[in-house]
Design an enzyme around this catalytic site. Sequence first.
Site, PDB file in Angstrom:
ATOM      1  CD  GLU A   1      -2.371   1.432   2.673  1.00  0.00           C
ATOM      2  OE1 GLU A   1      -3.389   1.954   3.039  1.00  0.00           O
ATOM      3  OE2 GLU A   1      -1.739   0.555   3.644  1.00  0.00           O
TER       4      GLU A   1
ATOM      5  CE  LYS B   1      -8.556   1.251   3.578  1.00  0.00           C
ATOM      6  NZ  LYS B   1      -7.635   2.016   4.361  1.00  0.00           N
TER       7      LYS B   1
ATOM      8  CB  CYS C   1      -5.181  -0.308   4.831  1.00  0.00           C
ATOM      9  SG  CYS C   1      -4.836   0.097   6.579  1.00  0.00           S
TER      10      CYS C   1
END
Length: 506
Positions: A263, A326, A381
């Site tokens: 990420e 995301k 995440c």
Amino acid sequence: MLIPQYITKRISAWIMLLGLGALLALVAELPYGGWLQIPILSIVWWRLRLEVPETAKRYFGLGLTFGIGYFLVGLWWLYISMHDVGGMNPILSGVAVLLLSLYMAMYFSAATFTIRYCKQSRIAGLLLAASWVVMEYLRGYIFTGFPWMGLAENQFNGPFALIAPIFGGLACTFLVVWTSWEILALRVRPFTSIITIFATIALTQLAGQGSYTKPFGEPISVRLIQGNFEQSLKFNPQAISQQIDFYVSEIQKQAADLIIIPETAFPWPQNNLPYGLLNYLQNYSNTSLSNLLLGLVGEARGDQEMQYTNRAIGLSPNTQPYQYDKVHLVPFGEFIPPGFHWFIKAFNVPLSDFARGSFDQKPFRIERKNQASVNATITICYEDVFGDELALRIRRSQEPVHLLINMTNLAWFGESQAPTQQLRLSQLRSLETGLPAIRATNTGITAVLGSDGKVIQTLPEFTQATLTVTIQPYSGQTPYVRWGNLPILSLSAALLIWGLIRHRRF
């Protein structure tokens, strides 16, 4: 003498429940933490039963104290991200962690109210388990949800994990709470409780023998590059350039079916990356026949201005680039909830405000020469905390999903238990979906998991290294992917309605 003794007795209850909450969080990090948490919960229920004659206000406060002890120990690493890395005032950072723990603890305390009102009921344990499931579910949705530190993920090292492919993590939670209540009931009805406990564990193990997914095609070769770059360097242009150069160099060292960097491994916005970088990597993908998955900061045109996204870019041989933004953002970490912008400005808190990706994004297609492509669902995440959302994405996908990929950067949290907590979450997600998983991280824990959630191989934390491994894709859907949380929530709701009817009748 009676007054001091009375006061001492009341204070000791608060201290005991605070300590039990802290202990419950601490044992989660032990090899058999999922087993150890069950008798600890039994002690909690015993202590709360002693307080039933007390006022509802005190009872709620005692349950809150237990929850605060649990979450303060389990979530203290948030202080590192806010103060050590984010530069927030230390007092403000400490208060923020305390307030979050207090908020999380409210769900625990609300669930324990079942003990107060159904103490004498023979189905009190079932009602407590049902209310706990409902509260955990709500904790994962209200204010976008924060279900971290649930009881379910610890069951990967406990007796009830094998029920997850059928009914999901909330079913594990149900069985943990119910079994812990039955241990408490051993004093009253030892034979019945022993039979109940052993039968529940045995049936769970039996149910776990089923297989709902199967190997798909040939294994793929994977390279996971762990850069181990400090988060404090994110505002240093020279350090960022060195970080980008490192990842580009490592990508080209050896071809593989799939090469992943973590990420925001490229921490600049996409249009600010070195000129021609993505085209250069696309050419490498074409010539090496390697699929690349890159973590970077994306850009999206909003209604009034350009917005940033937490993005993964996929580059496959001779195909158009893939893009995943995301979806489930971290409140105050990646977006500022409505109504809180004044607070951020008043205290000059350094927080991001990212745009959200759409829910129905396609899986990443890993192209292979002369073989069927492999489709991977991407999470970034803490998105892998939300098992029901991941199951829904797989269920609604128009293309079959064969692999889970999580890209994360836990450098925000320093040397804490956050990486091991998220690893357990990833293990539970693999078990729920019956799919192998890849974890590509900056500082660790970089890992490859089998379809049963067991760790195949990892890299040591806080090292700069590359994990080269082969992984077998799987196809098919588990019952949990097909049904989601509907069965366990329906059961819990039915039990609570039944309990309410019984309570009013008697």
